[in-house]
Scaffold this motif. Structure first.
Motif, mmCIF file in Angstrom:
data_model
loop_
_atom_site.group_PDB
_atom_site.id
_atom_site.type_symbol
_atom_site.label_atom_id
_atom_site.label_comp_id
_atom_site.label_asym_id
_atom_site.label_seq_id
_atom_site.Cartn_x
_atom_site.Cartn_y
_atom_site.Cartn_z
ATOM 1 N N PRO A 31 0.825 -1.211 0.000
ATOM 2 C CA PRO A 31 0.000 0.000 0.000
ATOM 3 C C PRO A 31 0.855 1.256 0.000
ATOM 4 O O PRO A 31 2.002 1.250 0.456
ATOM 5 C CB PRO A 31 -0.793 -0.126 1.297
ATOM 6 C CG PRO A 31 0.107 -0.908 2.212
ATOM 7 C CD PRO A 31 0.827 -1.872 1.338
ATOM 8 N N TRP A 32 0.281 2.340 -0.509
ATOM 9 C CA TRP A 32 0.966 3.616 -0.587
ATOM 10 C C TRP A 32 0.678 4.443 0.664
ATOM 11 O O TRP A 32 -0.300 4.225 1.375
ATOM 12 C CB TRP A 32 0.487 4.384 -1.819
ATOM 13 C CG TRP A 32 0.689 3.636 -3.115
ATOM 14 C CD1 TRP A 32 1.723 2.802 -3.433
ATOM 15 C CD2 TRP A 32 -0.179 3.656 -4.250
ATOM 16 N NE1 TRP A 32 1.561 2.298 -4.703
ATOM 17 C CE2 TRP A 32 0.399 2.812 -5.236
ATOM 18 C CE3 TRP A 32 -1.372 4.296 -4.553
ATOM 19 C CZ2 TRP A 32 -0.183 2.597 -6.492
ATOM 20 C CZ3 TRP A 32 -1.959 4.086 -5.795
ATOM 21 C CH2 TRP A 32 -1.364 3.256 -6.748
ATOM 22 N N SER A 33 1.543 5.414 0.917
ATOM 23 C CA SER A 33 1.320 6.389 1.976
ATOM 24 C C SER A 33 0.647 7.634 1.388
ATOM 25 O O SER A 33 0.594 7.798 0.166
ATOM 26 C CB SER A 33 2.645 6.757 2.650
ATOM 27 O OG SER A 33 3.238 5.614 3.234
ATOM 28 N N THR A 34 0.143 8.502 2.251
ATOM 29 C CA THR A 34 -0.644 9.649 1.793
ATOM 30 C C THR A 34 -0.155 10.948 2.422
ATOM 31 O O THR A 34 0.080 11.021 3.630
ATOM 32 C CB THR A 34 -2.130 9.464 2.149
ATOM 33 O OG1 THR A 34 -2.578 8.181 1.715
ATOM 34 C CG2 THR A 34 -2.983 10.534 1.480
ATOM 35 N N LEU A 35 -0.017 11.964 1.575
ATOM 36 C CA LEU A 35 0.263 13.330 2.012
ATOM 37 C C LEU A 35 -0.915 14.205 1.623
ATOM 38 O O LEU A 35 -1.261 14.303 0.432
ATOM 39 C CB LEU A 35 1.536 13.867 1.360
ATOM 40 C CG LEU A 35 1.797 15.371 1.496
ATOM 41 C CD1 LEU A 35 1.966 15.771 2.960
ATOM 42 C CD2 LEU A 35 3.014 15.790 0.668
ATOM 43 N N TYR A 36 -1.561 14.843 2.605
ATOM 44 C CA TYR A 36 -2.606 15.826 2.349
ATOM 45 C C TYR A 36 -1.930 17.196 2.291
ATOM 46 O O TYR A 36 -1.319 17.630 3.271
ATOM 47 C CB TYR A 36 -3.677 15.765 3.444
ATOM 48 C CG TYR A 36 -4.438 14.457 3.380
ATOM 49 C CD1 TYR A 36 -5.597 14.342 2.631
ATOM 50 C CD2 TYR A 36 -3.951 13.323 4.026
ATOM 51 C CE1 TYR A 36 -6.264 13.129 2.528
ATOM 52 C CE2 TYR A 36 -4.618 12.101 3.929
ATOM 53 C CZ TYR A 36 -5.767 12.018 3.174
ATOM 54 O OH TYR A 36 -6.426 10.805 3.069
ATOM 55 N N LEU A 37 -2.007 17.849 1.133
ATOM 56 C CA LEU A 37 -1.255 19.075 0.866
ATOM 57 C C LEU A 37 -2.239 20.230 0.689
ATOM 58 O O LEU A 37 -3.047 20.233 -0.247
ATOM 59 C CB LEU A 37 -0.387 18.881 -0.382
ATOM 60 C CG LEU A 37 0.607 19.974 -0.728
ATOM 61 C CD1 LEU A 37 1.609 20.206 0.403
ATOM 62 C CD2 LEU A 37 1.353 19.613 -2.019
ATOM 63 N N LEU A 38 -2.156 21.225 1.578
ATOM 64 C CA LEU A 38 -3.189 22.252 1.708
ATOM 65 C C LEU A 38 -2.762 23.584 1.101
ATOM 66 O O LEU A 38 -1.614 23.998 1.226
ATOM 67 C CB LEU A 38 -3.515 22.448 3.197
ATOM 68 C CG LEU A 38 -3.778 21.164 4.002
ATOM 69 C CD1 LEU A 38 -4.084 21.516 5.459
ATOM 70 C CD2 LEU A 38 -4.902 20.338 3.389
ATOM 71 N N HIS A 39 -3.711 24.279 0.505
ATOM 72 C CA HIS A 39 -3.455 25.558 -0.153
ATOM 73 C C HIS A 39 -3.618 26.723 0.815
ATOM 74 O O HIS A 39 -4.050 26.571 1.960
ATOM 75 C CB HIS A 39 -4.362 25.724 -1.369
ATOM 76 C CG HIS A 39 -5.822 25.837 -1.030
ATOM 77 N ND1 HIS A 39 -6.400 26.981 -0.514
ATOM 78 C CD2 HIS A 39 -6.848 24.952 -1.156
ATOM 79 C CE1 HIS A 39 -7.692 26.813 -0.339
ATOM 80 N NE2 HIS A 39 -7.993 25.572 -0.708
ATOM 81 N N GLY A 40 -3.287 27.927 0.338
ATOM 82 C CA GLY A 40 -3.386 29.138 1.124
ATOM 83 C C GLY A 40 -4.722 29.847 0.963
ATOM 84 O O GLY A 40 -5.622 29.387 0.245
ATOM 85 N N LEU A 41 -4.838 31.004 1.594
ATOM 86 C CA LEU A 41 -6.108 31.708 1.740
ATOM 87 C C LEU A 41 -6.757 32.077 0.414
ATOM 88 O O LEU A 41 -7.966 31.966 0.259
ATOM 89 C CB LEU A 41 -5.896 32.976 2.587
ATOM 90 C CG LEU A 41 -7.129 33.806 2.920
ATOM 91 C CD1 LEU A 41 -8.067 33.034 3.847
ATOM 92 C CD2 LEU A 41 -6.727 35.134 3.557
ATOM 93 N N SER A 42 -5.979 32.510 -0.561
ATOM 94 C CA SER A 42 -6.562 33.034 -1.793
ATOM 95 C C SER A 42 -6.600 32.023 -2.930
ATOM 96 O O SER A 42 -6.958 32.382 -4.057
ATOM 97 C CB SER A 42 -5.774 34.264 -2.255
ATOM 98 O OG SER A 42 -4.424 33.910 -2.538
ATOM 99 N N ASP A 43 -6.269 30.764 -2.652
ATOM 100 C CA ASP A 43 -6.134 29.771 -3.725
ATOM 101 C C ASP A 43 -7.154 28.645 -3.600
ATOM 102 O O ASP A 43 -8.090 28.735 -2.817
ATOM 103 C CB ASP A 43 -4.703 29.228 -3.728
ATOM 104 C CG ASP A 43 -3.694 30.286 -4.148
ATOM 105 O OD1 ASP A 43 -3.956 30.985 -5.142
ATOM 106 O OD2 ASP A 43 -2.663 30.429 -3.472
#
Length: 255
Positions: A31-43
């Motif tokens: 199985p693969w691992s997961t990265l949740y990658l979050l954007h900034g306020l205006s995006d």
């Protein structure tokens, strides 16, 4: 590498929402691992793939990168508004883990982001230490929920998210870190900020607080400002960091 846009109904939001997902080559061992990658306020959820080389940087890794749309929520359950904290911190991992061959334990999930998303990454990890093993922040708004409101155009919007007196509450990173400083289920933290960034003082203050409460972490300052040039360069350090924290074997990152 394969990628898709996941469109799904969120009970917490009571609306449709979206996430861009980068997937390893199908032949990559699972199985693969997961990265949740979050954007900034205006995006939005598309910005990391449009403004950085994130796809190139994770090529060859057994890592799924999930980039959700967080609105202007700071990834919190707003006092007046949408419950993005629940939608992204709880519902989305369940959906991803039901559709893709990824690890379903804490050690297979990490979260990172920039600016608003840097705060959000720490808020989700510190608020759910049983769910995320590591978090990384670039130029994070780490004083959000702790510093007094400023008398500016954003104050009323932020009050609708946090309420009138957020200090010490569930969205105050300082209090969350205090509660976990001696915990055995403490997410690993790393963060960085440019020395010309307007959020530098907030990052230095949070670094000092973590030192004060003996919460192990990595903090770095580099030349640069609140720009995509800075984030495109330093997200590679995040990839290496989360891969190490999740025990992902192939740590090499393309230049």
């Amino acid at each position: 590498m394969p990628h898709c846009e996941l469109r799904f109904f969120s009970p917490a939001l009571q609306k449709q929402t979206s996430a861009i997902i980068l997937l390893p080559d199908p032949l990559t061992p699972k199985p693969w691992s997961t990265l949740y990658l979050l954007h900034g306020l205006s995006d939005d959820h598309t910005i990391w793939t449009r403004r950085t080389s994130i796809e190139r940087y994770v090529e060859g890794l057994p890592l799924v990168v999930v980039m959700p749309d967080g609105g202007r929520s700071f990834y919190c359950d707003a006092e007046q508004g949408f419950a993005y904290g629940t939608a992204i911190g709880s519902e989305l991992p369940q959906i991803v883990e039901s559709y893709f061959p990824v690890r379903k334990e804490r050690g297979g999930r990490s979260v990172a982001g920039l600016s608003m998303g840097g705060y959000g990454a720490f808020r989700l990890a510190l608020g759910h230490p049983d769910r995320f093993c590591a978090a990384s922040s670039h130029s994070g708004a780490l004083g959000f929920g702790h510093e007094p409101y400023r008398d500016d155009a954003f104050a009323e919007e932020f009050r609708r998210v946090l309420g009138a007196a957020p200090q010490g509450g569930p969205n105050d990173l300082y209090g969350l870190a205090d509660s976990l400083a001696a915990s055995g289920e403490r997410p690993r933290l790393r963060f960085d900020c440019g020395v010309e960034d307007f959020l530098l003082d907030s990052n230095r203050a949070f670094h000092g607080h973590l030192d004060q409460v003996d919460y192990p972490h990595t903090y770095e300052e580099h030349p640069g400002a609140h720009t995509w040039e800075y984030w495109d360069e330093h997200v590679r350090s995040t990839i290496t960091f989360v891969c190490e924290a999740m025990g992902v074997g192939q740590l090499g990152v393309s230049g």
